[in-house]
Design an enzyme around this catalytic site. Structure first.
Site, PDB file in Angstrom:
ATOM      1  CG  HIS A  57      52.100  24.728  28.001  1.00 30.87           C
ATOM      2  ND1 HIS A  57      52.550  24.687  26.713  1.00 30.87           N
ATOM      3  CD2 HIS A  57      50.769  25.013  27.924  1.00 30.87           C
ATOM      4  CE1 HIS A  57      51.543  24.935  25.873  1.00 30.87           C
ATOM      5  NE2 HIS A  57      50.451  25.136  26.593  1.00 30.87           N
TER       6      HIS A  57
ATOM      7  CD  GLN B  51      48.570  38.897  32.476  1.00 28.13           C
ATOM      8  OE1 GLN B  51      49.293  38.946  33.471  1.00 28.13           O
ATOM      9  NE2 GLN B  51      48.623  39.790  31.497  1.00 28.13           N
ATOM     10  CE  LYS B  52      49.308  32.218  24.506  1.00 26.82           C
ATOM     11  NZ  LYS B  52      48.363  32.349  23.389  1.00 26.82           N
TER      12      LYS B  52
ATOM     13  CB  SER C 217      51.307  30.762  21.318  1.00 25.20           C
ATOM     14  OG  SER C 217      50.265  30.079  20.659  1.00 25.20           O
TER      15      SER C 217
HETATM   16  P1  AMP Z   1      46.987  25.899  25.806  1.00 25.03           P
HETATM   17  O1  AMP Z   1      47.730  24.608  25.739  1.00 25.03           O
HETATM   18  O2  AMP Z   1      47.385  26.884  24.775  1.00 25.03           O
HETATM   19  O3  AMP Z   1      45.506  25.697  25.953  1.00 25.03           O
HETATM   20  O4  AMP Z   1      47.447  26.562  27.179  1.00 25.03           O
HETATM   21  C1  AMP Z   1      47.356  25.885  28.404  1.00 25.03           C
HETATM   22  C2  AMP Z   1      47.588  26.866  29.516  1.00 25.03           C
HETATM   23  O5  AMP Z   1      48.884  27.433  29.389  1.00 25.03           O
HETATM   24  C3  AMP Z   1      46.585  28.024  29.489  1.00 25.03           C
HETATM   25  O6  AMP Z   1      46.186  28.326  30.806  1.00 25.03           O
HETATM   26  C4  AMP Z   1      47.391  29.124  28.884  1.00 25.03           C
HETATM   27  O7  AMP Z   1      46.949  30.412  29.262  1.00 25.03           O
HETATM   28  C5  AMP Z   1      48.785  28.842  29.419  1.00 25.03           C
HETATM   29  N1  AMP Z   1      49.781  29.461  28.561  1.00 25.03           N
HETATM   30  C6  AMP Z   1      49.800  29.437  27.211  1.00 25.03           C
HETATM   31  N2  AMP Z   1      50.813  30.203  26.754  1.00 25.03           N
HETATM   32  C7  AMP Z   1      51.437  30.715  27.836  1.00 25.03           C
HETATM   33  C8  AMP Z   1      52.554  31.588  28.025  1.00 25.03           C
HETATM   34  N3  AMP Z   1      53.217  32.105  26.991  1.00 25.03           N
HETATM   35  N4  AMP Z   1      52.927  31.904  29.290  1.00 25.03           N
HETATM   36  C9  AMP Z   1      52.226  31.397  30.347  1.00 25.03           C
HETATM   37  N5  AMP Z   1      51.169  30.574  30.238  1.00 25.03           N
HETATM   38  C10 AMP Z   1      50.781  30.241  29.003  1.00 25.03           C
END
Ligand code: AMP
Length: 280
Positions: A36, A147-148, A184
């Site tokens: 993030h 991109q995940k 994650s």
């Molecule tokens: P989330 O909080 O899981 O909904 O993720 C928020 C944003 O962070 C989304 O655009 C995800 O794709 C990105 N994100 C989550 N994990 C990663 C990671 N390991 N590397 C880069 N971006 C990430």
């Protein structure tokens, strides 16, 4: 750093800044990690103001237990964002975002029926709904995604095109732990044994990529991945697929436009990952 729970106060803050300022938006569900923060850094490099939203969006959870158990670490998140130089956090509660049960549903045709869409019905409709709301409220110049969540990015691209949002989208590389596991928020829920087992998804992707690039038949590679995952106690593979990176259509050919996508459970925790065949 400013902190907002209400739409109106965030809007007032943004309108004080004027129309000419560039705003970078990083939508998250909190329980932040270095992945993030890499999006925050990208936004800070390219915009005058960076807003991070933290919202565990009920509309995108098809599984109530997953929603209930989703990690929530708001105080820690706010500290991390302060240290990263983020300018504003928007952390509304569910009532602020949804005055009543939402009735709008999005249908992205084939794109939301495959891969994650097949295993998580309604998920992408919920994602699109909340992201559209954030775009309306914050009016970002650039919105940053990882991109995940590759399919999610494709969905949001369609959303922006079809609804003519006047903004740019950027997809940023996956940040990984030292052993390859994609960072994650859900990794926080893994116990020590599960955490070790979770690397099987990245290892499978890496092995598949090596085999495909050296000419192994796709059907054999599928079997190898399946076996590799199934040989680990507690791992359940939902899918391992090859797709075209432009449109995510399933493919049975190996080109530099092929992306490998994987998803499955480690115990009760569902994880996803992907790898581009032409990526180093
Ligand atoms: P989330 O909080 O899981 O909904 O993720 C928020 C944003 O962070 C989304 O655009 C995800 O794709 C990105 N994100 C989550 N994990 C990663 C990671 N390991 N590397 C880069 N971006 C990430």
């Amino acid at each position: 750093m400013e902190f907002f729970k209400e739409i109106q106060s965030l809007k007032a803050f943004l309108s004080q800044k004027g129309n000419s300022i560039s705003i970078g938006l990083v939508p998250t569900m909190g329980a932040l990690h270095a992945g993030h923060l890499s999006l925050i850094e990208a936004s800070k490099r390219e915009n005058q103001l960076t807003v991070c939203s933290i919202f565990v969006n009920p509309a995108q959870f098809n599984n109530p237990k997953d929603l209930e158990k989703y990690p929530r670490t708001l105080n820690r998140d706010v500290e991390m964002l302060k240290n990263s130089g983020c300018d504003a956090v928007f952390a509304p509660d569910a009532k602020e975002m949804y005055e009543s049960e939402p009735t709008i549903k999005f249908d992205f045709g084939e794109l939301d029926k495959i891969l994650e869409g097949k295993f998580r019905p309604g998920h992408f409709s919920g994602v699109a709904l909340v992201v559209a709301k954030f775009f309306h409220i914050i009016k970002p110049t650039i919105a940053y995604f990882g991109q995940k969540d590759f399919q999610q990015f494709k969905i949001i691209e369609r959303l922006v095109t079809e609804l003519k949002f006047d903004l740019q989208l950027k997809s940023m590389p996956i940040l990984r732990e030292a052993d390859g596991l994609a960072m994650s928020s859900r990794n926080m829920r893994l116990n020590e044994t599960e955490r070790k087992k979770a690397t099987v998804f990245y290892q499978s992707l890496s092995e598949a990529k090596k085999l495909l690039n050296s000419g192994k038949k796709i059907s054999q590679v599928r079997d190898i991945v399946k076996q590799k995952c199934e040989s680990v106690d507690g791992i359940k593979l939902d899918y391992f697929e090859l797709a075209n990176v432009e449109n995510l259509k399933p493919t049975e050919s190996v080109t530099d436009k092929t992306i490998l996508l994987i998803a499955g459970f480690v115990g009760e925790i569902r994880l996803i990952d992907n790898l581009l065949l032409n990526e180093n």
